[in-house]
Design a protein around this motif. Sequence first.
Motif, mmCIF file in Angstrom:
data_model
loop_
_atom_site.group_PDB
_atom_site.id
_atom_site.type_symbol
_atom_site.label_atom_id
_atom_site.label_comp_id
_atom_site.label_asym_id
_atom_site.label_seq_id
_atom_site.Cartn_x
_atom_site.Cartn_y
_atom_site.Cartn_z
ATOM 1 N N LEU A 239 8.691 6.691 -6.211
ATOM 2 C CA LEU A 239 8.044 5.393 -6.050
ATOM 3 C C LEU A 239 6.560 5.559 -5.740
ATOM 4 N N LYS A 240 6.255 6.504 -4.889
ATOM 5 C CA LYS A 240 4.857 6.780 -4.528
ATOM 6 C C LYS A 240 4.054 7.153 -5.774
ATOM 7 N N THR B 34 0.860 -1.182 0.000
ATOM 8 C CA THR B 34 0.000 0.000 0.000
ATOM 9 C C THR B 34 0.896 1.232 0.000
ATOM 10 N N ILE B 35 0.297 2.381 -0.113
ATOM 11 C CA ILE B 35 1.063 3.620 -0.133
ATOM 12 C C ILE B 35 1.889 3.795 1.149
ATOM 13 N N PRO C 275 8.192 3.706 2.119
ATOM 14 C CA PRO C 275 9.525 3.678 2.743
ATOM 15 C C PRO C 275 10.132 2.268 2.767
ATOM 16 N N LEU C 276 9.307 1.257 2.998
ATOM 17 C CA LEU C 276 9.768 -0.127 2.988
ATOM 18 C C LEU C 276 10.238 -0.520 1.592
ATOM 19 N N ILE C 277 9.475 -0.183 0.567
ATOM 20 C CA ILE C 277 9.863 -0.489 -0.805
ATOM 21 C C ILE C 277 11.199 0.169 -1.129
ATOM 22 N N MET C 278 11.360 1.415 -0.714
ATOM 23 C CA MET C 278 12.618 2.135 -0.964
ATOM 24 C C MET C 278 13.781 1.418 -0.276
#
Length: 165
Positions: A46-47, A15-16, A20-23
């Motif tokens: 990314l967002k 989710t949006i 930060p985790l994806i980054m």
Amino acid sequence: MQPENTTSVTVRATTIEDVPLIMKLVKALAEFEGLSDHVLATEESLKEGMFGKDKYAEAIVAEIDGKAVGFIVFFHNYSTFVGRPGLYIEDIFVYPEYRGKGVGKKLMAHCGKIAKERNCGRLEWSVLDWNPARKFYEHMGGEHQKEWLLYRLDEKGIKELAERK
């Protein structure tokens, strides 16, 4: 015969709030590949790319005991030969200390389910030639496409191409 792995891996869509985790996972992947200096992405980009007005990619994350241990980023492409969409895995990464626990298998299987649900004709990805994960991909049924070579234009190349007459 190896003993069955009893580690409980869960996989979920991001989710949006996960940006930060994806980054963090993108940076860990880049570090693993020795490409940290190539990461231009920001949390904001990314967002925008994954959760903005136009969604260009999606991500799923794997967790063990509520802790993120890996992820896949994927997007749709289209095959004119097959006449159907495909799913392209841009990134798959599992932290080294969690490899061999079924995390990669769960991520790939989940991506396979998404591809099947969306009537995709292909599921594809690229891998660096030195990456030992190639054996894992072959174990999962992936086939190395020897006749296809990957070509790329970076931002500078795109700009130069667009300015040609």
